[in-house]
Design an enzyme around this catalytic site. Structure first.
Site, short mmCIF file in Angstrom:
data_model
loop_
_atom_site.label_atom_id
_atom_site.label_comp_id
_atom_site.label_asym_id
_atom_site.label_seq_id
_atom_site.Cartn_x
_atom_site.Cartn_y
_atom_site.Cartn_z
N ASP A 1 0.81 -1.22 0.00
CA ASP A 1 0.00 0.00 0.00
C ASP A 1 0.84 1.26 0.00
O ASP A 1 0.47 2.29 0.57
CB ASP A 1 -0.96 0.01 1.20
CG ASP A 1 -1.81 -1.24 1.24
OD1 ASP A 1 -2.24 -1.69 0.16
OD2 ASP A 1 -2.03 -1.78 2.33
N LYS B 1 1.77 1.91 -5.20
CA LYS B 1 2.31 1.29 -6.43
C LYS B 1 1.39 1.55 -7.62
O LYS B 1 1.85 1.79 -8.73
CB LYS B 1 2.48 -0.23 -6.21
CG LYS B 1 3.48 -0.56 -5.11
CD LYS B 1 3.61 -2.05 -4.88
CE LYS B 1 2.40 -2.68 -4.25
NZ LYS B 1 2.15 -2.28 -2.86
N GLY C 1 -4.44 -4.59 -3.71
CA GLY C 1 -5.45 -3.54 -3.86
C GLY C 1 -4.73 -2.27 -4.25
O GLY C 1 -4.06 -1.65 -3.44
N HIS C 2 -4.78 -1.95 -5.53
CA HIS C 2 -4.06 -0.79 -6.05
C HIS C 2 -5.06 0.28 -6.45
O HIS C 2 -5.98 0.02 -7.21
CB HIS C 2 -3.23 -1.17 -7.28
CG HIS C 2 -2.19 -2.20 -7.00
ND1 HIS C 2 -1.53 -2.86 -7.99
CD2 HIS C 2 -1.68 -2.68 -5.85
CE1 HIS C 2 -0.66 -3.71 -7.46
NE2 HIS C 2 -0.75 -3.61 -6.15
N GLN D 1 2.10 -6.21 -3.40
CA GLN D 1 2.59 -6.35 -2.02
C GLN D 1 3.90 -5.57 -1.84
O GLN D 1 4.27 -4.78 -2.69
CB GLN D 1 2.76 -7.83 -1.63
CG GLN D 1 1.44 -8.57 -1.42
CD GLN D 1 0.79 -8.98 -2.71
OE1 GLN D 1 1.42 -9.49 -3.61
NE2 GLN D 1 -0.49 -8.77 -2.81
P1 GDP Z 1 -0.76 0.17 -3.58
O1 GDP Z 1 -1.40 -1.07 -3.05
O2 GDP Z 1 0.71 0.21 -3.33
O3 GDP Z 1 -1.10 0.43 -5.01
O4 GDP Z 1 -1.38 1.37 -2.72
P2 GDP Z 1 -2.92 1.58 -2.32
O5 GDP Z 1 -3.66 2.03 -3.51
O6 GDP Z 1 -3.43 0.40 -1.58
O7 GDP Z 1 -2.78 2.72 -1.22
C1 GDP Z 1 -2.23 3.96 -1.52
C2 GDP Z 1 -3.29 5.04 -1.29
O8 GDP Z 1 -2.66 6.30 -1.25
C3 GDP Z 1 -4.30 5.15 -2.40
O9 GDP Z 1 -5.52 5.56 -1.85
C4 GDP Z 1 -3.74 6.23 -3.32
O10 GDP Z 1 -4.73 6.91 -4.06
C5 GDP Z 1 -3.12 7.13 -2.31
N1 GDP Z 1 -1.92 7.87 -2.75
C6 GDP Z 1 -0.92 7.45 -3.56
N2 GDP Z 1 0.06 8.38 -3.61
C7 GDP Z 1 -0.34 9.40 -2.81
C8 GDP Z 1 0.24 10.64 -2.41
O11 GDP Z 1 1.35 11.00 -2.80
N3 GDP Z 1 -0.49 11.42 -1.54
C9 GDP Z 1 -1.71 11.04 -1.06
N4 GDP Z 1 -2.34 11.85 -0.21
N5 GDP Z 1 -2.28 9.88 -1.41
C10 GDP Z 1 -1.60 9.07 -2.26
P1 IMO Z 2 -1.05 -4.22 -2.11
O1 IMO Z 2 -0.83 -4.71 -3.50
C1 IMO Z 2 -1.05 -4.82 2.19
C2 IMO Z 2 -1.00 -8.96 3.60
C3 IMO Z 2 -2.24 -9.43 4.31
C4 IMO Z 2 -1.62 -10.42 5.29
C5 IMO Z 2 -0.50 -11.05 4.47
C6 IMO Z 2 -0.85 -12.40 3.85
O2 IMO Z 2 -2.31 -3.44 -1.97
O3 IMO Z 2 0.16 -3.56 -1.55
P2 IMO Z 2 -2.36 -13.09 1.78
O4 IMO Z 2 -3.84 -12.93 1.55
O5 IMO Z 2 -1.50 -12.45 0.75
O6 IMO Z 2 -1.98 -14.53 2.04
O7 IMO Z 2 -2.09 -12.31 3.18
O8 IMO Z 2 -0.19 -10.12 3.45
N1 IMO Z 2 -1.23 -8.40 2.25
C7 IMO Z 2 -1.20 -7.10 1.98
N2 IMO Z 2 -1.04 -6.03 2.79
N3 IMO Z 2 -1.20 -4.63 0.86
C8 IMO Z 2 -1.33 -5.70 0.03
O9 IMO Z 2 -1.35 -5.59 -1.30
C9 IMO Z 2 -1.37 -7.01 0.58
N4 IMO Z 2 -1.51 -8.24 0.07
C10 IMO Z 2 -1.41 -9.09 1.10
O10 IMO Z 2 -2.89 -8.39 4.95
O11 IMO Z 2 -1.04 -9.74 6.36
MG MG Z 3 -2.90 -1.62 -1.72
#
Ligand code: GDP
Ligand code: IMO
Ligand code: MG
Length: 427
Positions: free
Chosen positions: A13, A16, A40-41, A223
């Site tokens: 998170d 990415k 979850g991107h 991840q």
């Molecule tokens: P990922 O799993 O690595 O793709 O990240 P997620 O989407 O799960 O979580 C990142 C969150 O931060 C999302 O809600 C993005 O829209 C948000 N985000 C990404 N870059 C920035 C930033 O520079 N500033 C802020 N405020 N939000 C950001």
């Molecule tokens: P993104 O792509 C954050 C965590 C789960 C759990 C562990 C194992 O959004 O960065 P799994 O279902 O993969 O066997 O769970 O990994 N986990 C993540 N945490 N962001 C993710 O993906 C994750 N994908 C798995 O919460 O601790």
């Molecule tokens: Mg994510």
């Protein structure tokens, strides 16, 4: 010519999805090489917000060929649901490619993920419950079902039958659950076969040819480094290799093809699920970070655990991935603090550690040692160049860069596509 790998540098998170989207119009292929719909991107384009779980984030860029490579595990029902959702919003997904060698998440994998977590009780990993671990376990034990198996009904049936032989014993006798039906699963997966066929290809061959032709291939890790099966906080990890080394095995390209490794690094730290997290805040401050940063899971909706930036973790990510550039995200979230703690090492049982301790036991007991940097109060979400950042924000970035051991080439100041300061090209 170049293959570029993007990796999460912390526990996931990091942003990415946004980083991949940023380069979407400058690359030819975006490839998912591991994980499944545990990811979850989030990608924000103008007023539109997309949450992608299984599909590569590049699917939102019209000129990109999105690829689900061999290292990914695919839940076909989820795949078609996600495709349908995008199609309904006007996104063309027709050029998606899926490896014939990718493994399939089966209903018994989902069932086993859930029951084994329940059985672990307080020791649970906190998985996403999507069947990821059991699917990879079957892959490694050579009992998995691959995409290509769907095109040979006899083989498909045989494989499911063999798998159910012991899965049903475990489900019924160990966990007291109902047995799963062979015919039902077989019919369901056979039904997916024809829908899937147009997308299926020898993706390794296609990517290698593309590289030979001078195309740019972007390998998108899901991840984060600390969730890697080898390099993460085992057993509180996911069951695949999001680190850069995993990109080669997971996409079928050689390491000599990769010219750049971009690490995505949040300006603070979050984690979903169980496991050690030294800088975690259990107080008002942690709640403040969660609220400011909107730190709620995209996949499971769980509250993300929040804490300060941890420099040894960033350095570790640089080391195990060979990171050449960092994208520092969410700097804007830290606006409003008088001073910002940054973890520079740990104390574990009276011993000072400058790097992540060798044993998990020590890491579990690691108490962060903080340095304090001056904060800033200005809203920086409208900044579009490094010079526009307040001096203290500039110092925060430069200090993190020095501690992390690789240049920060981009800075996120908001979720939007345009809310990025690109100091050096990420491609
Ligand atoms: P990922 O799993 O690595 O793709 O990240 P997620 O989407 O799960 O979580 C990142 C969150 O931060 C999302 O809600 C993005 O829209 C948000 N985000 C990404 N870059 C920035 C930033 O520079 N500033 C802020 N405020 N939000 C950001
Ligand atoms: P993104 O792509 C954050 C965590 C789960 C759990 C562990 C194992 O959004 O960065 P799994 O279902 O993969 O066997 O769970 O990994 N986990 C993540 N945490 N962001 C993710 O993906 C994750 N994908 C798995 O919460 O601790
Ligand atoms: Mg994510």
């Amino acid at each position: 010519m170049p293959a570029i790998t993007l990796v999460g540098a912390q526990w996931g998170d990091e942003g990415k999805g946004k980083a991949t989207d940023l380069v979407g119009n400058r690359v030819d292929y975006v490839v998912r090489y591991q994980g499944g719909n545990n990811a979850g991107h989030t990608v924000v384009i103008g007023e539109q917000k997309y949450a992608l779980h299984l599909l590569p984030s590049g699917i939102l860029s019209p000129d990109v060929v999105p690829v689900i490579a061999n290292g990914v595990v695919i839940d076909p029902g989820v795949l078609f649901e996600e495709l349908r959702g995008l199609n309904e919003r006007g996104v063309d997904t027709g050029n998606l490619l899926i490896s014939a060698n990718a493994h399939l998440i089966m209903p018994y994998h989902r069932a086993l993920d859930k029951v084994s977590e329940r059985f672990l009780g307080k020791g649970r990993i906190g998985t996403t419950g999507r069947g990821i671990g059991p699917t990879y376990a079957d892959k490694i034990s050579r009992a998995g079902v691959r995409v290509q198996d769907m095109f040979d009904p006899k083989i498909l049936r045989q494989k499911i039958e063999l798998a159910l032989h012991d899965k049903n014993q475990i489900l019924t006798k160990v966990y007291n659950r109902r047995a799963l039906e062979l015919e039902q699963i077989y019919e369901e997966y056979l039904g997916y076969a024809e829908q899937l066929r147009p997308f299926v290809a020898d993706t390794s061959l296609i990517l290698n040819k593309a590289l030979d032709d001078g195309k740019t291939v972007y390998l998108e890790g899901s991840q984060g480094t600390l969730l890697d099966i080898d390099h993460g906080t085992y057993p509180f990890v996911t069951s695949s290799s999001p680190t850069s080394g995993g990109a080669c095995a997971g996409a079928g390209i050689g390491p000599t093809r990769i010219t750049k490794v971009v690490g995505i690094l949040k300006a603070y730290t979050t984690r979903v699920g169980s496991g050690p997290f030294p800088t975690e805040l259990h107080d008002e401050q942690g709640e403040w970070l969660r609220r400011q940063g909107g730190e709620y899971g995209v996949t499971t909706g769980r509250n993300r655990r929040c804490g300060w930036f941890d420099a040894p973790i960033a350095r570790y990510a640089t080391r195990v991935n060979g990171i050449t550039d960092f994208f520092l995200t969410k700097l804007d979230v830290l606006s409003g603090l008088d001073r910002i703690p940054v973890c520079v090492g740990y104390d574990a049982g009276g011993t000072r550690h400058d790097e992540i301790p060798m044993t998990q036991t020590d890491f579990h007991h690691a108490v962060p040692v903080y340095e304090y940097l001056d904060g800033w109060h200005e809203d920086i979400s409208h900044a579009r160049s490094f010079d526009e950042l307040p001096k203290n924000a500039q110092t925060y970035v430069r200090t993190l860069e020095e501690m992390a051991g690789a240049p920060i080439s981009a800075i996120g100041v908001g979720p939007g596509r345009d809310q990025t300061l690109e100091l050096r090209s990420l491609v």
